[in-house]
Design an enzyme around this catalytic site. Structure first.
Site, mmCIF file in Angstrom:
data_model
loop_
_atom_site.group_PDB
_atom_site.id
_atom_site.type_symbol
_atom_site.label_atom_id
_atom_site.label_comp_id
_atom_site.label_asym_id
_atom_site.label_seq_id
_atom_site.Cartn_x
_atom_site.Cartn_y
_atom_site.Cartn_z
ATOM 1 N N HIS A 164 3.290 6.110 11.629
ATOM 2 C CA HIS A 164 4.542 5.375 11.783
ATOM 3 C C HIS A 164 5.695 6.294 12.186
ATOM 4 O O HIS A 164 6.714 5.809 12.682
ATOM 5 C CB HIS A 164 4.926 4.688 10.466
ATOM 6 C CG HIS A 164 4.427 3.274 10.313
ATOM 7 N ND1 HIS A 164 4.493 2.341 11.318
ATOM 8 C CD2 HIS A 164 3.890 2.625 9.243
ATOM 9 C CE1 HIS A 164 4.002 1.179 10.870
ATOM 10 N NE2 HIS A 164 3.632 1.328 9.615
ATOM 11 N N GLY A 195 0.806 -1.217 0.000
ATOM 12 C CA GLY A 195 0.000 0.000 0.000
ATOM 13 C C GLY A 195 0.837 1.263 0.000
ATOM 14 O O GLY A 195 0.616 2.172 -0.796
ATOM 15 N N ALA A 196 1.798 1.311 0.913
ATOM 16 C CA ALA A 196 2.619 2.507 1.048
ATOM 17 C C ALA A 196 3.756 2.217 2.011
ATOM 18 O O ALA A 196 3.781 1.155 2.639
ATOM 19 C CB ALA A 196 1.790 3.677 1.573
ATOM 20 N N MET A 197 4.691 3.160 2.125
ATOM 21 C CA MET A 197 5.861 2.939 2.964
ATOM 22 C C MET A 197 6.230 4.207 3.727
ATOM 23 O O MET A 197 6.286 5.292 3.153
ATOM 24 C CB MET A 197 7.022 2.473 2.071
ATOM 25 C CG MET A 197 8.302 2.193 2.817
ATOM 26 S SD MET A 197 8.069 0.854 4.025
ATOM 27 C CE MET A 197 9.218 1.382 5.301
ATOM 28 N N GLU A 198 6.545 4.025 5.010
ATOM 29 C CA GLU A 198 6.694 5.138 5.944
ATOM 30 C C GLU A 198 8.100 5.726 6.014
ATOM 31 O O GLU A 198 8.462 6.321 7.037
ATOM 32 C CB GLU A 198 6.283 4.664 7.347
ATOM 33 C CG GLU A 198 7.235 3.636 8.006
ATOM 34 C CD GLU A 198 6.813 2.178 7.834
ATOM 35 O OE1 GLU A 198 6.095 1.884 6.865
ATOM 36 O OE2 GLU A 198 7.222 1.356 8.675
ATOM 37 N N ASN A 199 8.912 5.642 4.955
ATOM 38 C CA ASN A 199 10.274 6.184 4.983
ATOM 39 C C ASN A 199 10.312 7.561 5.647
ATOM 40 O O ASN A 199 9.471 8.407 5.384
ATOM 41 C CB ASN A 199 10.802 6.338 3.560
ATOM 42 C CG ASN A 199 10.470 5.151 2.698
ATOM 43 O OD1 ASN A 199 10.881 4.045 2.989
ATOM 44 N ND2 ASN A 199 9.684 5.373 1.653
ATOM 45 N N GLU A 217 0.703 5.650 7.495
ATOM 46 C CA GLU A 217 2.124 5.941 7.239
ATOM 47 C C GLU A 217 2.584 7.129 8.080
ATOM 48 O O GLU A 217 3.694 7.137 8.605
ATOM 49 C CB GLU A 217 2.380 6.199 5.754
ATOM 50 C CG GLU A 217 1.901 5.094 4.823
ATOM 51 C CD GLU A 217 2.333 3.693 5.222
ATOM 52 O OE1 GLU A 217 3.407 3.542 5.820
ATOM 53 O OE2 GLU A 217 1.570 2.742 4.931
HETATM 54 N N1 TRP Z 1 5.679 -0.743 6.372
HETATM 55 C C1 TRP Z 1 4.712 -0.680 5.303
HETATM 56 C C2 TRP Z 1 3.400 -0.331 5.971
HETATM 57 O O1 TRP Z 1 2.766 -1.093 6.611
HETATM 58 C C3 TRP Z 1 4.583 -1.978 4.564
HETATM 59 C C4 TRP Z 1 5.372 -2.141 3.313
HETATM 60 C C5 TRP Z 1 5.412 -1.302 2.287
HETATM 61 C C6 TRP Z 1 6.130 -3.262 2.912
HETATM 62 N N2 TRP Z 1 6.171 -1.829 1.284
HETATM 63 C C7 TRP Z 1 6.618 -3.014 1.643
HETATM 64 C C8 TRP Z 1 6.449 -4.442 3.502
HETATM 65 C C9 TRP Z 1 7.393 -3.938 0.960
HETATM 66 C C10 TRP Z 1 7.241 -5.361 2.838
HETATM 67 C C11 TRP Z 1 7.700 -5.103 1.570
HETATM 68 O O2 TRP Z 1 3.006 0.742 6.033
HETATM 69 ZN ZN ZN Z 2 2.586 -0.108 8.526
#
Ligand code: TRP
Ligand code: ZN
Length: 866
Positions: free
Chosen positions: A308, A268-272, A305
């Site tokens: 996070h 879905g998305a990533m919390e960088n 996100e």
């Molecule tokens: N940390 C992300 C979330 O829950 C999850 C996530 C995004 C992820 N991209 C990924 C996990 C790729 C494994 C691989 O918001």
């Molecule tokens: Zn998450």
């Protein structure tokens, strides 16, 4: 030196108990990126300090990388070796050093979408969980935290925008049409939170003033032409920032917050840190292209996100076994946020529906694992409904046990104690105990034991005194044959159905033992029990209640969730009876009466009514049965739907005759009104009224937004009317240039209840707009198929064959997404021997493929276990 890319992955199992701290600290990393779509050159300069007592080599993880150069303290260094895909550098007796490693990678060849990859002409990264090692050699474990300074350089015309974590501290133009930027992130972070984006992007910008008065610049970066569809995401971001300050006292900690939307994304998305990267699906929304559910998805994921930043980034995970520490807690936080933004009751109903649809089956099958697993082969396989959604329920139970104030004391202590650290689930529980003043010794079993607990409940009468007897059992799961009882909050209330004021007030009992007796006091007649209200514990509650009691609760309970549950249970009981050949007209009549009664509130609370009167899904009906009979379930469900549609025809027609709420109105009432019209159309269609397809086509054409347009299209897609083909063609013509909407076109056909849906999926896989390179498109076509119980489990095994073929074709391209398609094949124990044998042989056929990824190998082999 060995060629890393030709080393086959070893089926190594990693155990939680084997955790050891890393031998080196890396307080600072300076990275340099010379960006190019085919050939990017990366230098990583790590300032390292030995932590181990004795001299230790520097072991850096790699994945598909080769070394282009190594320097130690500025000197060329030859004392290194490849260990499989990894790099070992010998440093003798050194305590500190500056180690630089050069790598060269081809982002355009990265179809796994992990590490640095190209998507629609831009370059972006995905590092969680172990993608950083596909960019540069590094320990790549979440307990090694560093401050990053990143210099990135690339062609200015191709990549006018250069972004990384933190703040941009310098930038300029170079030779040959190139330009560069330097980004510095002041907060130490693990490598999985590293991110970089380079591309031709435009921003929607805004700002947020934090509670201490700092101004934060907010940008949402998208491809030109999409800027008009970012407003909902931006509002959600500002609401999230405000909510985290008000509810958790957590303030944002940089002057800049960037979000980038990319089309090709595994999740879905990533919390960088400071640079969230999103699947476009969770950013882009406007009334013409997004449904109400899509809008809610955007709001929920933007919040997730953002949250996070504290639950994940400021306090991160010591190792990946602790994943639920950040994911369970953050899902709980985003659920509460969405409840506050809309309807609390409807949100709880939706969340429980997701838990039952995705997590309960996982907990009942061969891939069952505790929210803190004991071992894994590939961590990507553990981003599961158990870690996320059951994890959120475990946090919610602690909040229920503690109450709002003490829970907040617990989270305050957790954030204070562990800010800047890589923490464990145990740290969280201890903060709850110390801050919230509670003993959670027994509660810790929720972190250890897999499987959904069963509560078997019965009422005992002794004169006028009534007692509720609750027996708890936790089923055996792989590797866990014997279970101990769990501590959990059970919320209940008892009513007298005769209208007297005898009542047991709403209260929370804490269960501990395998059997508990709860004295309810005096009732002249058997009381109606409202049990596990608001779904206080994630369990399966088994309690025999007659249709009369359920109907009474469906009409009178003052907890909307419990009302919904009572009506659903009434429907479920009727459906299960029908499936097993029994069931009579009185069962149906009881359901129809209850639906009719609930419908009288349609004007006052359409959102609740729409949730309550929709029949349980085919899959959930199957979950109630010893052996799932997909065809009988579909037939029974359609028969009940048809009966309800015929009797309540006038009510449903009235709902469709009234004007729809304007698509721009996103209030719970307007959303509920639209949902209710979709439900009405479903009932009238099931009832077989000849004008149903025309009604659906009219709704489709008159819709001023995607919610009604998609609902009408989905209803039409089930049938074989001329209107169906018209609507599908019009939809395609109108939206074939919009990838997210085109996904819906694939999806509704794959969801279809037609008998030939597997053939349709096979045909659509050959459509020029279908591609295995885009995970959203794969999920739209094949994910929808596995969610279509009768189609996926068609008796001839065609559904299984399609999924096995897909997994085999996709694995070499994108193992993570391929592996996510496997769990539905692992549910073979729940089906008749004919289907079970075909499901197993589909798994065996997958496993027989040479060169299979670790991801698919783990999921397929575990899915075969008896
Ligand atoms: N940390 C992300 C979330 O829950 C999850 C996530 C995004 C992820 N991209 C990924 C996990 C790729 C494994 C691989 O918001
Ligand atoms: Zn998450």
């Amino acid at each position: 030196m060995t060629d890393a890319s030709s080393t086959p992955p070893l089926p190594v199992t990693i155990h939680r108990g084997d955790y050891r701290p890393y031998e080196w600290a890396i307080p600072e990393i300076h990275m340099d990126f010379q960006l190019d779509v085919q050939c990017s050159k990366i230098t990583s300069q790590m300032h390292i300090t030995r932590q181990a007592a004795a001299p230790a080599p520097l072991l850096l993880r790699g994945d598909g990388l080769s070394v282009a150069g190594v320097r130690v303290d500025g000197q060329d260094w030859n004392d290194w070796a490849m260990v499989g895909p990894d790099l070992r550098i010998e440093l003798g007796e050194r305590e500190t050093a500056i180690v630089a490693v050069d790598t060269i990678i081809d982002p355009s060849a990265n179809s796994q979408l992990m590490g640095l990859y190209a998507s629609g002409g831009m370059l972006c990264t995905q590092c969680e969980a172990e993608g950083f090692r596909r960019i540069s050699f590094h320990p790549d474990r979440p307990d090694v935290l560093s401050r990053y300074v990143v210099r990135m350089e690339g062609d200015k015309a191709q990549f006018p925008i250069l972004l990384s974590n933190g703040n941009c501290i310098d930038s300029g133009d170079g030779a040959d049409g190139r330009h560069w930027a330097v980004w510095e992130d002041p907060w130490p972070k693990p490598s999985y939170l590293f991110a970089l984006v380079a591309g031709d992007l435009v921003a929607t910008s805004d700002e947020f003033i934090t509670m201490s008065g700092r101004k934060v610049a907010l940008n949402i970066w998208v491809r030109a032409g999409d800027e008009g569809r970012t407003l909902h995401a931006m509002q959600a971001l500002k609401n999230s920032m405000d909510w985290d300050e008000r509810v958790y006292g957590r303030e944002y900690d940089l002057d800049l917050f960037n979000i980038v939307a990319v089309s090709d994304f595994n999740m879905g998305a990533m919390e960088n840190k400071g640079l969230n990267i999103f699947n476009t699906r969770y950013i882009l929304a406007d009334a013409d292209t997004a449904t109400d559910a899509d809008y809610d998805g955007v709001e929920g994921v933007v919040a997730h996100e953002y949250f996070h930043n504290w639950s994940g980034n400021r306090v991160t995970c010591r190792d990946w076994f602790q994943l639920s520490l950040k994911e369970g807690f953050t899902v709980y936080r985003d659920q509460c946020f969405s409840a506050d933004m809309g309807s609390e009751a409807v949100k709880r109903i939706e969340d429980v529906r997701i838990l039952r649809a995705a997590q309960f089956p996982e907990d009942a099958g061969p891939l069952a694992h505790p929210i803190r697993p004991e071992s894994f082969q590939e961590i990507s396989n553990f981003y599961t409904a158990t870690i996320y959604n059951k994890g959120a329920e475990i946090i919610r139970m602690m909040a229920t046990l503690l109450g709002a104030e003490r829970f907040r004391a617990g989270t305050d202590l957790y954030f204070d104690r562990h800010d800047g650290e890589a923490a464990t689930c145990e740290d969280f529980v201890r903060a709850m105990e110390d801050g919230g003043q509670i003993d959670l010794t027994q509660f810790r079993r929720w972190y250890e034991q897999a499987g959904t607990p069963r509560l078997n409940m019965a009422l005992e009468q002794n004169g006028a005194e009534w007692t509720l007897v609750v027996q708890q059992s936790v089923p055996a799961t792989p590797g866990q044959p014997d279970k101990l009882p769990m501590m959990m909050p059970l919320r209940l209330k008892a009513f007298a159905m005769d209208g007297s004021d005898q009542v047991v007030a709403d209260q929370v009992f804490t269960l501990h033992g395998a059997e508990e007796r709860i004295a309810l006091g005096r009732f002249d007649n058997r009381p109606a029990l409202s049990i596990n209200r608001a779904f206080s514990a994630p369990v399966i509650a088994q309690f025999m209640r007659g249709a009369g009691e359920l109907a009474w609760l469906a009409a009178h309970d003052d907890d909307p969730f419990a009302r919904y549950e009572a009506l659903q249970q009434l429907m479920l009981d009727a459906l299960v009876a029908m499936v097993s050949g029994g069931g009579d007209d009185t069962d149906k009549a009881a359901v129809i009466d209850a639906v009719a009664g609930t419908l009288t509130e349609a004007a006052a609370d359409p959102a609740f009514v729409a949730e309550a009167i929709a029949l349980p899904s085919e899959a959930f009906i199957g979950d109630q049965m010893l052996v799932v009979d997909p065809d009988a379930i579909r037939a029974a469900r359609l028969a009940l739907q048809s009966a309800i549609g015929r009797v309540l025809e006038a009510d449903f027609r009235a709902l469709l005759t009234k004007a729809a709420p304007p698509a721009s109105d996103l209030s719970p009432t307007a959303k509920g009104g639209r949902r209710l019209r979709g439900v009405a159309l479903t009932y009238l269609t099931a009832a077989g009224f000849v004008d149903a397809p025309q009604m659906a086509l009219a709704m489709f054409r008159q819709a001023d937004g995607m919610t009604e347009r998609q609902a009408a299209l989905a209803v039409l897609a089930h049938g074989d009317s001329a209107e169906r083909e018209t609507a599908l063609a019009e939809f395609y013509d109108r939206y074939h240039n919009n990838a997210l909407v085109l996904d819906k076109w694939f999806q509704v056909q794959s969801w279809s209840m037609r008998d030939d849906t597997p053939e349709a999926v096979e045909r659509l896989a050959q459509h020029p707009d279908f591609t295995l390179s885009n995970p959203n498109r794969v999920r739209a076509l094949y994910g929808a198929l596995t969610g279509n119980q009768a189609a996926f489990h068609r008796a001839d095994g065609k559904g299984y064959q399609l999924i096995a073929d897909l997994v085999i074709a996709l694995d070499s391209k994108n193992p993570q997404t391929a592996a996510r398609m496997i769990p539905p094949l692992g549910r073979w124990k729940r089906f008749d021997e004919g289907r079970a044998a075909m499901m197993r042989s589909a798994l065996e056929r997958i496993l027989a493929q040479p060169g299979l990824s670790r991801d698919v190998t783990e999921q397929a082999s575990k899915s075969l276990l008896a």
